[in-house]
Structure formats: structure tokens, C-alpha cells
Design a protein around this motif. Structure first.
Motif, PDB file in Angstrom:
ATOM      1  N   SER A 174       0.842  -1.188   0.000  1.00  0.00           N
ATOM      2  CA  SER A 174       0.000   0.000   0.000  1.00  0.00           C
ATOM      3  C   SER A 174       0.881   1.244   0.000  1.00  0.00           C
ATOM      4  O   SER A 174       1.902   1.294   0.689  1.00  0.00           O
ATOM      5  CB  SER A 174      -0.859  -0.060   1.261  1.00  0.00           C
ATOM      6  N   GLY A 175       0.516   2.243  -0.807  1.00  0.00           N
ATOM      7  CA  GLY A 175       1.278   3.489  -0.840  1.00  0.00           C
ATOM      8  C   GLY A 175       2.454   3.462  -1.805  1.00  0.00           C
ATOM      9  O   GLY A 175       3.132   4.474  -1.972  1.00  0.00           O
ATOM     10  N   PRO A 177       3.229   2.873  -5.642  1.00  0.00           N
ATOM     11  CA  PRO A 177       2.719   2.621  -6.994  1.00  0.00           C
ATOM     12  C   PRO A 177       3.641   1.676  -7.774  1.00  0.00           C
ATOM     13  O   PRO A 177       4.842   1.669  -7.554  1.00  0.00           O
ATOM     14  CB  PRO A 177       2.719   4.010  -7.640  1.00  0.00           C
ATOM     15  N   SER A 186      -1.881   2.282  -8.285  1.00  0.00           N
ATOM     16  CA  SER A 186      -1.554   2.943  -7.019  1.00  0.00           C
ATOM     17  C   SER A 186      -2.442   2.368  -5.932  1.00  0.00           C
ATOM     18  O   SER A 186      -3.626   2.698  -5.841  1.00  0.00           O
ATOM     19  CB  SER A 186      -1.810   4.450  -7.103  1.00  0.00           C
ATOM     20  N   PHE A 188      -3.845   1.913  -2.141  1.00  0.00           N
ATOM     21  CA  PHE A 188      -3.903   2.710  -0.915  1.00  0.00           C
ATOM     22  C   PHE A 188      -4.711   1.959   0.149  1.00  0.00           C
ATOM     23  O   PHE A 188      -5.600   1.169  -0.173  1.00  0.00           O
ATOM     24  CB  PHE A 188      -4.508   4.094  -1.181  1.00  0.00           C
ATOM     25  N   VAL A 201      -6.003   3.148  -7.487  1.00  0.00           N
ATOM     26  CA  VAL A 201      -6.213   4.005  -8.652  1.00  0.00           C
ATOM     27  C   VAL A 201      -5.425   3.352  -9.785  1.00  0.00           C
ATOM     28  O   VAL A 201      -4.226   3.088  -9.658  1.00  0.00           O
ATOM     29  CB  VAL A 201      -5.727   5.448  -8.422  1.00  0.00           C
ATOM     30  N   ARG A 208      -7.452   7.941 -15.465  1.00  0.00           N
ATOM     31  CA  ARG A 208      -7.321   7.454 -14.089  1.00  0.00           C
ATOM     32  C   ARG A 208      -8.649   6.902 -13.596  1.00  0.00           C
ATOM     33  O   ARG A 208      -9.689   7.536 -13.745  1.00  0.00           O
ATOM     34  CB  ARG A 208      -6.869   8.604 -13.176  1.00  0.00           C
ATOM     35  N   GLY A 210     -10.546   5.256 -10.235  1.00  0.00           N
ATOM     36  CA  GLY A 210     -10.480   5.028  -8.790  1.00  0.00           C
ATOM     37  C   GLY A 210     -11.395   3.889  -8.378  1.00  0.00           C
ATOM     38  O   GLY A 210     -12.503   3.744  -8.910  1.00  0.00           O
ATOM     39  N   ASN A 221      -6.754   9.946   3.545  1.00  0.00           N
ATOM     40  CA  ASN A 221      -5.851   9.366   2.536  1.00  0.00           C
ATOM     41  C   ASN A 221      -6.624   8.851   1.328  1.00  0.00           C
ATOM     42  O   ASN A 221      -6.170   8.958   0.182  1.00  0.00           O
ATOM     43  CB  ASN A 221      -4.984   8.249   3.131  1.00  0.00           C
ATOM     44  N   VAL A 222      -7.833   8.315   1.567  1.00  0.00           N
ATOM     45  CA  VAL A 222      -8.631   7.807   0.447  1.00  0.00           C
ATOM     46  C   VAL A 222      -9.147   8.983  -0.393  1.00  0.00           C
ATOM     47  O   VAL A 222      -9.078   8.966  -1.629  1.00  0.00           O
ATOM     48  CB  VAL A 222      -9.797   6.934   0.955  1.00  0.00           C
ATOM     49  N   GLN A 225      -6.398  10.217  -2.569  1.00  0.00           N
ATOM     50  CA  GLN A 225      -6.088   9.319  -3.689  1.00  0.00           C
ATOM     51  C   GLN A 225      -7.103   9.473  -4.819  1.00  0.00           C
ATOM     52  O   GLN A 225      -6.766   9.331  -5.988  1.00  0.00           O
ATOM     53  CB  GLN A 225      -6.106   7.859  -3.211  1.00  0.00           C
TER      54      GLN A 225
END
Ligand code: ZN
Ligand code: ZN
Length: 331
Positions: A174-175, A177, A186, A188, A201, A208, A210, A221-222, A225
Motif C-alpha cells: 500500500s502506498g 505505486p 496505485s 492505498f 487508482v 485514471r 479510482g 488518505n482515500v 487518492q
């Protein structure tokens, strides 16, 4: 071409195909292999062209057909290490094993994995793409009936008997990419009661996408993202009132409502109204509960949130379903 196809979404099974450039990824494998392949063909996706499977977390509705599908197609599975371990624990019946036996088992499995890779390289072993997934029932039966405690443990399982065997396992964090072929990924962290659950993502050809389901709430954080996505798949799991008055036992209601449970229609709407940047062309409401939600309720709640903001009227709102694939979204 970039294509996003939700094959199924809900507590009875989740899976989605993300295509970008020459790469196709299956996100979660929560239906049986047979049903996934059936739905893929229905929407014009050829199962044989999948390059990898990536897993959000180890709950059954996300991994039900995982092993069979990965083996059938001979493709790698991407997990976080925590999710992979939790998945293995789920599949492996409890047995007593000495440390020496466990070490020996790990060695045997590593050697078999290597042998398998060598065999694929030299022989080019590929399963018949159109063969059905006859392994399904055999695999599950093997898992269920091999509860023979110590006797099973003394026998080091071979690759065929080991329910956790996969053609190839890749870890991500996680975190951090990374890329699978032409698709950028990516991952998260999401707040959910699993070992190491993630949202994604995906990025391909400048688009992009999600992906956020199975989360108790929308932490900063979500939200960060999900900024600037062209497509947003967002959980809209339950209507709060329906859940409270619904059939679930008290403990289950508490679990769903908790900070590591599922996102309600109201919480999804709150995000859409107050935090969402409105950049997505498509917003897909997903993981709708069949017991505690109605598609129309989820839609109206989200629409109300979007209508409050004139700039978001161009967003197309879609609902992912448990029982049939959503029409593929093309960019
Ligand atoms: Zn789920
Ligand atoms: Zn879950």
C-alpha cells in the motif's frame, strides 16, 4: 483503448476487468471461475487474454474463484503480503505441524513453484482457454474434506493437493505505486476488517480510474487518492435505516456500521457532496447490499448529493449489480 468492466459487485462476489494498452487485469475474483468466464464472454472479453489478477482483500466475496482462475489461465496474482497470508490461512485447514515439517513444506513448495515456472518457459504450457472450470468443485471438495488433522500434516502436500498453490505470486505494498504491463497501479489503505485491505487508482493512457469499496468510512488518505479520477467506483453499501430495521443480527449490524465495515449510501453521498472534486465522467455505485439497500435508494441519495453541485451534472451515475455485468465503459 481503456476499458472498465464490472462483472459483479456485492456481498456474493466482486470482480472487475481493467484494460489499458495491451494489458488486462482482473480486479478480485469473487465469483466462481465458471461464472466469471461466462460473464466475460457475455461482454466480449476473452478470459484467455487476462494478464494478471489483483486482490483488494481476502474476504470470500473477493477471492472465491481466485485459485481456480489463476491456475486455469496460468497468470500471476498480485497481493499485499498480509492479504496473501490471510488468504492462505483461510484455505488451509488447521493442522498440527512441527516447525521442521513446516520448513520442509515451504522448501518443497518453493521447488515446485520453480519447476512449474521452468516448465512453462520450456513447454509453454497453457490451459485450453475455452475449457470450462471443472476444477471448481474438485478444489473446494478437497479443501472441505481434508480436515484430517495430524495425518494430513505429516504428508507434505504436493502442488496439486495444496489449495494455496498459485502459478505465481507478486507482492505489492500500500502506498507504493507499480505497474502491471501498460497499467499503472496505485494501491492505498482502506479502513476495513481484513488483514491489509486496499483500494486502487489504475492509470492507463492518461485515464485514471479510482476503485474504493469495502471501507467503513472515507479517511483523508482515500479522499486524496481519489482526486482527479476520470472514473470513480465507490461503495454505496446500505441505507442506514434499512440496515437498522433489517434482518441482520445485532453484531453483524454493528460490524457493517463500524469504522472498518462498509460505506453507507449516506456516507457515499456526504463524500460526493462535500469532498469529491467532480472530475469523473462516470461514477459507479458499487457493493450494494441485497438485504439492506435498494438500487433506487442508492441512486437517489447519490443524485441528490451531485445535483447540489451544478458543476457535477455532467457526471454519469451508474449502478453496479450483483447479478449481471455492467456495460463496459470505454475511454
Ligand atoms: Zn466485499
Ligand atoms: Zn470485505
Amino acid at each position: 483503448m481503456v476499458r472498465f468492466t464490472v462483472l459483479a459487485s456485492g456481498s456474493k462476489g466482486n470482480c472487475t476487468i481493467v484494460t489499458g494498452g495491451r494489458t488486462r487485469i482482473l480486479v478480485d475474483a469473487g465469483l466462481s471461475c465458471r461464472e466469471m468466464f461466462r460473464r466475460m464472454r457475455e461482454v466480449g472479453e476473452d478470459p484467455a487474454t487476462l494478464d494478471a489478477i489483483i486482490v483488494t482483500h481476502e474476504h470470500q466475496d473477493h477471492i472465491n474463484g481466485l485459485a481456480v482462475t489463476a491456475r486455469k489461465l496460468g497468470i500471476p496474482v498480485y497481493f499485499t503480503e498480509g492479504t496473501h497470508r490471510a488468504w492462505m490461512r483461510w484455505l488451509t485447514p488447521r493442522r498440527q505441524m512441527t516447525y521442521a515439517q513446516w520448513v520442509e513444506q515451504c522448501r518443497t513448495q518453493a521447488a515446485e513453484r520453480q519447476a512449474e515456472l521452468d516448465a512453462v518457459e520450456t513447454v509453454g504450457e497453457v490451459d485450453e482457454p475455452d475449457a470450462d472450470c471443472a476444477e471448481d468443485s474438485v478444489e473446494l471438495a478437497a479443501v472441505e474434506t481434508s480436515v484430517e488433522g495430524e495425518i494430513a500434516a505429516k504428508k507434505i502436500p504436493s502442488r496439486k493437493e495444496d489449495p494455496t498453490w498459485l502459478p505465481s505470486v507478486e507482492y505489492f505494498q500500500s502506498g507504493q505505486p507499480f505497474a502491471i504491463g501498460d497499467i499503472g497501479v496505485s494501491p492505498f489503505t482502506i479502513p476495513h476488517d481484513a488483514a491489509d485491505p486496499v483500494g486502487f487508482v489504475f492509470q492507463a493512457e492518461g485515464i485514471r480510474m479510482g476503485f474504493a469499496t469495502d471501507l467503513g468510512y472515507m479517511p483523508p488518505n482515500v479522499k486524496a487518492q481519489l482526486k482527479g479520477v476520470d472514473l470513480l467506483l465507490l461503495e454505496s453499501n446500505h441505507d442506514l435505516e434499512m440496515l437498522r430495521d433489517g434482518p441482520y443480527p445485532w453484531q453483524v449490524k454493528q460490524r457493517v456500521l463500524s469504522r472498518v465495515g462498509h460505506l453507507s449510501n449516506e456516507a457515499a453521498a456526504d463524500y460526493l457532496e462535500n469532498s469529491y472534486d467532480g472530475q469523473a465522467v462516470y461514477v459507479i455505485l458499487a457493493h450494494l447490499s441485497e438485504s439492506n439497500n435498494l438500487p433506487e435508494l442508492a441512486r437517489v441519495t447519490a443524485e441528490r448529493a451531485l445535483i447540489g453541485r451544478a458543476s457535477l451534472l455532467a457526471n454519469r451515475l451508474l449502478l453496479a449489480s450483483q447479478n449481471e455485468a455492467l456495460v463496459p465503459i470505454l475511454f
